[in-house]
Design a protein around this motif. Structure first.
Motif, PDB file in Angstrom:
ATOM      1  N   SER A   1     -14.705   6.767  -1.867  1.00 52.55           N
ATOM      2  CA  SER A   1     -13.998   6.837  -0.041  1.00 52.55           C
ATOM      3  C   SER A   1     -13.660   8.337  -0.399  1.00 52.55           C
ATOM      4  O   SER A   1     -13.655   9.597   0.867  1.00 52.55           O
TER       5      SER A   1
ATOM      6  N   SER B   1       0.430  -1.353  -0.257  1.00 57.10           N
ATOM      7  CA  SER B   1       0.024   0.425   0.022  1.00 57.10           C
ATOM      8  C   SER B   1       0.551   1.140  -0.472  1.00 57.10           C
ATOM      9  O   SER B   1       0.432   2.324  -0.590  1.00 57.10           O
TER      10      SER B   1
ATOM     11  N   PRO C   1      -5.739   2.853   2.232  1.00 55.09           N
ATOM     12  CA  PRO C   1      -5.975   2.242   3.571  1.00 55.09           C
ATOM     13  C   PRO C   1      -4.752   1.058   3.372  1.00 55.09           C
ATOM     14  O   PRO C   1      -3.998   1.108   2.436  1.00 55.09           O
ATOM     15  N   GLU C   2      -4.499   0.491   4.815  1.00 51.62           N
ATOM     16  CA  GLU C   2      -2.730  -0.510   4.142  1.00 51.62           C
ATOM     17  C   GLU C   2      -3.552  -1.441   3.713  1.00 51.62           C
ATOM     18  O   GLU C   2      -5.048  -1.800   4.072  1.00 51.62           O
TER      19      GLU C   2
END
Length: 222
Positions: free
Chosen positions: A132, A87, A116-117
């Motif tokens: 998002s 990521s 995000p991770e």
């Protein structure tokens, strides 16, 4: 054929009946049906900057070219090439690409923290990442399930549609014999916007399920 694969999955079939005959989607459709030339399609594919950004990252981290078949498959369906990309790689590449294309600093500040991770440069993440940012649940609900690549097993071939089944649920999808051929009952067919795209293998279907469900959970989309 790499160009055929790229054109086939880039196509937005829901737009065909609304657009002019020289639109980009019509050009992609025609190419997959056997008309059009490779030079024009190569030029057209370069215009899809957001998707190319992810293809370039997958290629770079795996010592391949952006339009290699494996790279295209990794983005649209999923494969082991994605395991070599973190990521943090996605964040760095996204930031560098946006800055290179002179994106607004405010946009960059909004996009990068929203990564995000444990995600991968897969098309399901790409779609959900847009959500998002927009934070529009109506938008993502109506577009994610229709616009993402899915698949089903062909149960019946009808005149204008295929009856497919997945997880004991059946549905009808449209197809065009000029666009997709060499399919039969029992085959797994990929589709989006309820339009048949290609015959895929069991392994490709499993990879597609894996990365789709993984990104659903990470991006908190049910």
């Amino acid at each position: 054929m790499e160009l055929d694969f790229a054109a086939r999955y880039l196509l937005m079939p829901n737009k065909l009946k609304y657009e002019k005959l020289d639109s980009s989607d019509q050009q992609l459709f025609n190419f997959c049906c056997g008309s059009g030339n490779e030079k024009e399609i190569k030029s057209l594919l370069k215009e899809y900057h957001a998707i190319n950004m992810f293809l370039e990252l997958i290629a770079k981290k795996n010592n391949k070219k952006p339009f290699d078949k494996e790279v295209l498959e990794a983005y649209w369906l999923g494969n082991d090439l994605l395991k070599n990309i973190s990521s943090d790689d996605v964040k760095t590449h996204l930031k560098d690409s946006l800055e290179k294309n002179k994106a607004e600093p405010e946009l960059i500040k909004e996009l990068i923290p929203a990564v995000p991770e444990n995600i991968h440069p897969h098309h399901t993440f790409h779609i959900l990442h847009i959500h998002s940012i927009t934070k529009d649940k109506n938008f993502i609900y109506s577009n994610f399930n229709k616009g993402k690549v899915n698949y089903g097993k062909v149960i019946e071939i009808n005149k204008d549609s295929l009856t497919i089944e997945k997880n004991n649920k059946r549905k009808q999808i449209h197809y065009d014999d000029k666009f997709i051929s060499n399919y039969k009952v029992g085959d797994l067919i990929s589709f989006k916007w309820d339009f048949a795209l290609d015959v895929i293998t069991k392994k490709q279907a499993e990879q597609l399920d894996h990365y789709t469900e993984k990104h659903r959970k990470i991006m908190e989309f049910s």
